[in-house]
Design an enzyme around this catalytic site. Structure first.
Site, short mmCIF file in Angstrom:
data_model
loop_
_atom_site.label_atom_id
_atom_site.label_comp_id
_atom_site.label_asym_id
_atom_site.label_seq_id
_atom_site.Cartn_x
_atom_site.Cartn_y
_atom_site.Cartn_z
CB CYS A 171 0.84 -75.42 16.65
SG CYS A 171 0.33 -74.77 18.21
N GLY A 190 3.55 -70.76 12.65
CA GLY A 190 4.00 -69.45 12.20
C GLY A 190 3.66 -68.33 13.16
CD GLU A 231 0.83 -79.75 11.76
OE1 GLU A 231 0.12 -79.44 12.73
OE2 GLU A 231 1.90 -80.34 11.87
#
Ligand code: SAH
Length: 338
Positions: free
Chosen positions: A324, A153, A86
């Site tokens: 996120c 991440g 994303e």
């Protein structure tokens, strides 16, 4: 084959034994003239293109979902191997700011974060990070002035590729975003922070702190058991010394967990009088055990009263699950349910 957008200027000079001017021409073809194939590169000699083409290819992500909430646009990208990531564009007064993913999934396991629920599948290469910016810039017809590696991440679990990303986007002949406007956000890996401070042109650093209390932080972020607060803040202090820049400490307020007056005391004791800015973030509920704090502005005042520098993260994309990992995990869950 490697992704051409992973190539840094110094790679081009060293690995292809090119004079700097020729390497600059490659960058001008790609980033100034926006060539999207070797054929479209007009400044670079055919012989150099042939050598590049043996190792590097032009690869772009494909947007499979796009949600526009007015002030922000969220993209779900499909990578060439079927992985999904994303990115979020935030429309600011001064231009576009993009939140970039650095891995497909994440292994840090912060318990309030959706990205961590899906374990890391792989690291992204630098080019896969750079093309998140290029895609959005082209799609929206705007100039990206800021980038934050704050998507899915842990950037310092993918240090080399994130460093190359920083090198390409800050290069004057690349995307030419000033290093101060490129922020890398880490859960607090001290070696990564130290390595980042040593880069030739270090970018801005943000650290997810979320609590100044070891026990609370270990509960929220398992990584704290390996790298306790003292070590993380120690590395942050070295970054400040080396770069002369302030460090942003991200602090998501969770009701009854880290939002009391005693939490403000602990934070002030930890970093009072130093070059840190606390960035308060409103919790974006992801269906777990936590709820957002009702003491957001009280906590803000309590920090201010204790002399800390505090900012509040502007909320973007309410209603489109812009926190996120939310879009990616929604799509993956949907898929798994089928
Ligand atoms: N791995 C990086 C980037 C994470 S995302 C890091 O740990 O810093 C960017 C920030 O959002 C982090 O501070 C993260 O802890 C926070 N965050 C994650 N999920 C959230 C949620 N649901 N609500 C509010 N903040 C969240």
């Amino acid at each position: 084959m490697k992704n051409i957008y992973s190539l840094t200027l110094s790679d081009a000079v060293e690995r292809f034994c090119l004079p700097k001017s020729k390497a600059v021409n490659i960058f001008r073809d790609i980033y100034r003239d926006k060539a999207e194939s070797y054929a479209e590169m007009t400044r670079t000699a055919a012989e150099i293109k042939e050598r590049l083409a043996r190792e590097y290819e032009f690869v772009f992500p494909k947007a499979v979902k796009k949600q526009d909430s007015g002030d922000s646009v969220k993209y779900l990208f499909l990578l060439s191997d079927g992985n999904m990531i994303e990115s979020v564009l935030m429309r600011q007064k001064y231009g576009g700011s993009v939140c970039v993913s650095s891995q497909a999934g994440c292994n840090m396991g912060c318990i309030f974060c959706n990205s961590g629920k899906l374990r890391k599948v792989r690291d992204l290469c630098a080019g896969e990070m750079v093309t998140q910016l290029l895609y959005i810039e082209k799609d929206q017809g705007i100039r990206i002035t800021n980038a934050a590696v704050m998507g899915i991440g842990e950037p310092f679990d993918n240090f080399e590729n994130v460093s190359d990303f920083c090198a390409v986007v800050t290069d004057d002949n690349g995307l030419a975003i000033p290093p101060s406007r490129v922020t890398v956000s880490t859960c607090g890996l001290p070696d990564g922070i130290d390595g980042f401070s040593e880069l030739p042109r270090p970018c801005s650093l943000a650290i997810s702190l979320h609590s100044a209390d070891e026990k609370t932080r270990s509960l929220l972020m398992p990584v704290n058991k390996k790298y306790p607060i003292a070590e993380v803040i120690g590395a942050a202090r070295r970054y400040i010394q080396k770069t002369g820049r302030r460090v942003l400490l991200e602090y998501t307020l969770l009701s009854g967990i880290n939002d009391g007056a005693s939490d403000a005391d602990m934070l002030a004791k930890l970093i009072g009088g130093e070059d840190f800015t606390v960035n308060l973030i409103e919790y974006n509920p992801t269906g777990g055990e936590f709820t957002k704090s009702i003491r957001f502005f009280e906590f803000y005042d309590e920090l201010k009263k204790r002399g800390l520098r505090v900012t509040v993260r502007r909320k973007f994309g309410e209603g489109i699950n812009a926190a996120c990992g939310q879009l990616r995990s929604a799509v993956i869950n949907e898929r798994e349910m089928k």
